[in-house]
Design a protein around this motif. Structure first.
Motif, PDB file in Angstrom:
ATOM      1  N   GLN A   1       6.845  -7.863  -0.832  1.00 38.78           N
ATOM      2  CA  GLN A   1       5.435  -8.227  -0.929  1.00 38.78           C
ATOM      3  C   GLN A   1       5.092  -8.722  -2.328  1.00 38.78           C
ATOM      4  O   GLN A   1       4.421  -9.742  -2.493  1.00 38.78           O
ATOM      5  N   LEU A   2       5.547  -7.998  -3.337  1.00 38.86           N
ATOM      6  CA  LEU A   2       5.229  -8.355  -4.722  1.00 38.86           C
ATOM      7  C   LEU A   2       5.950  -9.634  -5.147  1.00 38.86           C
ATOM      8  O   LEU A   2       5.379 -10.465  -5.847  1.00 38.86           O
ATOM      9  N   ALA A   3       7.202  -9.789  -4.714  1.00 39.04           N
ATOM     10  CA  ALA A   3       7.939 -11.010  -5.037  1.00 39.04           C
ATOM     11  C   ALA A   3       7.274 -12.222  -4.390  1.00 39.04           C
ATOM     12  O   ALA A   3       7.178 -13.298  -5.001  1.00 39.04           O
ATOM     13  N   GLY A   4       6.782 -12.051  -3.171  1.00 39.45           N
ATOM     14  CA  GLY A   4       6.089 -13.131  -2.476  1.00 39.45           C
ATOM     15  C   GLY A   4       4.814 -13.574  -3.198  1.00 39.45           C
ATOM     16  O   GLY A   4       4.388 -14.710  -3.063  1.00 39.45           O
ATOM     17  N   LEU A   5       4.233 -12.670  -3.974  1.00 35.38           N
ATOM     18  CA  LEU A   5       3.046 -13.001  -4.748  1.00 35.38           C
ATOM     19  C   LEU A   5       3.383 -13.502  -6.149  1.00 35.38           C
ATOM     20  O   LEU A   5       2.496 -13.806  -6.942  1.00 35.38           O
ATOM     21  N   GLY A   6       4.677 -13.568  -6.460  1.00 34.71           N
ATOM     22  CA  GLY A   6       5.109 -14.089  -7.753  1.00 34.71           C
ATOM     23  C   GLY A   6       5.068 -13.079  -8.887  1.00 34.71           C
ATOM     24  O   GLY A   6       5.112 -13.455 -10.056  1.00 34.71           O
ATOM     25  N   LEU A   7       5.052 -11.797  -8.557  1.00 33.86           N
ATOM     26  CA  LEU A   7       4.939 -10.794  -9.611  1.00 33.86           C
ATOM     27  C   LEU A   7       6.195 -10.681 -10.463  1.00 33.86           C
ATOM     28  O   LEU A   7       6.130 -10.372 -11.644  1.00 33.86           O
ATOM     29  N   PHE A   8       7.350 -10.962  -9.890  1.00 36.52           N
ATOM     30  CA  PHE A   8       8.600 -10.776 -10.620  1.00 36.52           C
ATOM     31  C   PHE A   8       9.156 -12.068 -11.211  1.00 36.52           C
ATOM     32  O   PHE A   8      10.273 -12.111 -11.690  1.00 36.52           O
ATOM     33  N   ASP A   9       8.382 -13.143 -11.169  1.00 31.90           N
ATOM     34  CA  ASP A   9       8.834 -14.430 -11.727  1.00 31.90           C
ATOM     35  C   ASP A   9       8.825 -14.394 -13.238  1.00 31.90           C
ATOM     36  O   ASP A   9       8.088 -13.748 -13.887  1.00 31.90           O
TER      37      ASP A   9
END
Length: 112
Positions: free
Chosen positions: A104-112
């Motif tokens: 979920q968080l990766a899909g929102l770009g949090l870990f970019d």
């Protein structure tokens, strides 16, 4: 401090110590359910909703100030989420998140 004063304070300390870190109710009994990155509880859901709201308004989670507080409507109540702190915690605790939470968080770009 004399012996009488030390003895008077000791029962209060013992009581607090016996309650443990979560207080007398225990985890999940405070009306909010379990929280934390591994519990997948309401605190994570509130933070996720706040992050989605922030991204919708600002466009990116890349520059959320640590002091930023986002107000979201959750479970019929306005909740203040310390989004800057939450974001920082999710990034640093990435390894202890549930797989679904990481996605979920990766899909929102949090870990970019």
């Amino acid at each position: 401090m004399g012996p009488a004063q030390r003895g008077a304070a000791a029962p209060a300390r013992r009581t607090r110590r016996d309650q443990g870190p979560t207080g007398p109710q225990g985890p999940g009994q405070d009306g909010r359910g379990l929280s934390g990155p591994c519990a997948g509880g309401e605190a994570f859901q509130e933070g996720l909703q706040a992050l989605q709201q922030y991204i919708q308004r600002e466009g990116s989670p890349a520059r959320i100030p640590r002091s930023h507080v986002e107000v979201v409507r959750y479970d019929g109540k306005d909740v203040e989420v310390r989004l800057g702190v939450w974001r920082s915690n999710m990034r640093s605790r990435q390894g202890s998140l549930l797989e679904e939470q990481r996605k979920q968080l990766a899909g929102l770009g949090l870990f970019d």
